[in-house]
Design a protein around this motif. Structure first.
Motif, short mmCIF file in Angstrom:
data_model
loop_
_atom_site.label_atom_id
_atom_site.label_comp_id
_atom_site.label_asym_id
_atom_site.label_seq_id
_atom_site.Cartn_x
_atom_site.Cartn_y
_atom_site.Cartn_z
N MET A 231 0.83 -1.18 0.00
CA MET A 231 0.00 0.00 0.00
C MET A 231 0.87 1.25 0.00
O MET A 231 2.01 1.23 0.42
CB MET A 231 -0.90 0.02 1.22
CG MET A 231 -1.99 -1.04 1.22
SD MET A 231 -3.49 -0.28 1.70
CE MET A 231 -4.47 -0.22 0.29
N MET A 232 0.28 2.33 -0.42
CA MET A 232 0.98 3.61 -0.49
C MET A 232 0.94 4.30 0.88
O MET A 232 0.01 4.11 1.66
CB MET A 232 0.32 4.52 -1.52
CG MET A 232 0.38 3.98 -2.94
SD MET A 232 2.01 4.16 -3.64
CE MET A 232 2.15 5.92 -3.73
N GLU A 233 1.93 5.13 1.12
CA GLU A 233 1.99 5.91 2.35
C GLU A 233 1.69 7.37 2.04
O GLU A 233 1.99 7.86 0.96
CB GLU A 233 3.38 5.81 2.97
CG GLU A 233 3.76 4.42 3.39
CD GLU A 233 5.20 4.34 3.86
OE1 GLU A 233 5.95 5.33 3.72
OE2 GLU A 233 5.58 3.28 4.37
N LYS A 234 1.11 8.07 3.01
CA LYS A 234 0.82 9.50 2.88
C LYS A 234 1.45 10.22 4.07
O LYS A 234 1.47 9.69 5.19
CB LYS A 234 -0.69 9.76 2.89
CG LYS A 234 -1.41 9.26 1.67
CD LYS A 234 -1.38 10.33 0.62
CE LYS A 234 -2.41 10.02 -0.45
NZ LYS A 234 -2.65 11.13 -1.31
N ASN A 235 1.93 11.42 3.82
CA ASN A 235 2.53 12.25 4.87
C ASN A 235 1.54 13.32 5.29
O ASN A 235 0.78 13.84 4.48
CB ASN A 235 3.80 12.92 4.35
CG ASN A 235 4.82 11.93 3.90
OD1 ASN A 235 5.00 10.89 4.51
ND2 ASN A 235 5.50 12.23 2.81
N ILE A 236 1.58 13.68 6.57
CA ILE A 236 0.72 14.73 7.11
C ILE A 236 1.58 15.65 7.96
O ILE A 236 2.36 15.19 8.80
CB ILE A 236 -0.41 14.15 7.99
CG1 ILE A 236 -1.28 13.19 7.18
CG2 ILE A 236 -1.25 15.27 8.57
CD1 ILE A 236 -2.31 12.45 8.03
N VAL B 35 3.27 9.75 9.19
CA VAL B 35 3.22 8.92 7.98
C VAL B 35 2.18 7.85 8.24
O VAL B 35 2.29 7.10 9.21
CB VAL B 35 4.60 8.29 7.67
CG1 VAL B 35 4.53 7.44 6.42
CG2 VAL B 35 5.68 9.36 7.55
N ASP C 141 -0.87 5.04 6.37
CA ASP C 141 -1.28 4.28 5.20
C ASP C 141 -2.33 5.07 4.43
O ASP C 141 -3.16 5.75 5.02
CB ASP C 141 -1.83 2.93 5.64
CG ASP C 141 -2.08 2.01 4.48
OD1 ASP C 141 -3.27 1.84 4.13
OD2 ASP C 141 -1.11 1.49 3.91
N GLU C 142 -2.31 4.97 3.12
CA GLU C 142 -3.24 5.72 2.29
C GLU C 142 -4.70 5.43 2.63
O GLU C 142 -5.56 6.31 2.54
CB GLU C 142 -2.97 5.39 0.81
CG GLU C 142 -3.75 6.22 -0.16
CD GLU C 142 -3.38 5.91 -1.60
OE1 GLU C 142 -3.41 6.82 -2.43
OE2 GLU C 142 -3.07 4.72 -1.89
N GLY C 143 -4.99 4.23 3.09
CA GLY C 143 -6.36 3.84 3.40
C GLY C 143 -6.96 4.58 4.60
O GLY C 143 -8.18 4.69 4.70
N HIS D 86 -5.79 7.75 5.52
CA HIS D 86 -5.31 9.14 5.42
C HIS D 86 -6.40 10.15 5.78
O HIS D 86 -6.18 11.04 6.60
CB HIS D 86 -4.76 9.41 4.02
CG HIS D 86 -4.19 10.77 3.86
ND1 HIS D 86 -4.82 11.74 3.10
CD2 HIS D 86 -3.08 11.34 4.36
CE1 HIS D 86 -4.10 12.84 3.15
NE2 HIS D 86 -3.04 12.64 3.90
N ARG D 87 -7.57 10.02 5.19
CA ARG D 87 -8.66 10.98 5.48
C ARG D 87 -9.09 10.89 6.94
O ARG D 87 -9.35 11.91 7.58
CB ARG D 87 -9.85 10.73 4.56
CG ARG D 87 -9.61 11.15 3.14
CD ARG D 87 -10.87 10.97 2.32
NE ARG D 87 -10.61 11.11 0.92
CZ ARG D 87 -10.77 12.26 0.25
NH1 ARG D 87 -11.19 13.33 0.87
NH2 ARG D 87 -10.50 12.32 -1.04
#
Length: 123
Positions: A1-6, A103, A105-107, A109-110
């Motif tokens: 899975m992709m990772e997202k940063n905040i 950091v 998981d994209e799932g 993120h929201r």
């Protein structure tokens, strides 16, 4: 899975810690909390004598800026907060000087962004 940063900004470390605990419950990959400032260094520990001219700059006296040369000291001293005429305080105009970096998981993120906003963070 992709990772997202905040990146999120808080008014206190306690607010950021509360958000971090909730992010860990969402299985955040990494969470970091740091205090940020527009001034370099951790502040000066040596005190100069303003009467004798034995100090780096107004920024080092009034803001605790750790400046190593004349030019950065002059530039930082030109700011309104060095003179005490600013209403921003340590965190600047927004009062948010605590940075939470996460950091996830994209799932989730929201959901993670929602948790941060509910905890008082600004994205």
């Amino acid at each position: 899975m992709m990772e997202k940063n905040i990146l999120a900004y808080f008014k206190s470390p306690e607010e950021a810690e509360g958000a971090a605990q909730k992010l860990y419950a969402l299985r955040a990959i990494d969470v970091s909390i740091d205090r940020i400032s527009r001034y370099p260094g951790d502040g000066t520990n040596a005190s100069g004598n303003p009467a004798t001219g034995d100090f780096g700059s107004l920024a080092s006296l009034s803001l605790g800026a750790d400046v190593t040369g004349d030019s950065p000291g002059i530039l930082l001293s030109a700011g309104t907060d060095a003179s005490g005429m600013s209403d921003g305080g340590q965190g600047g105009p927004t009062g948010r000087d605590v940075l939470l970096t996460a950091v996830v998981d994209e799932g989730v993120h929201r959901q993670a962004m929602s948790v941060i906003e509910q905890a008082g963070g600004q994205l």
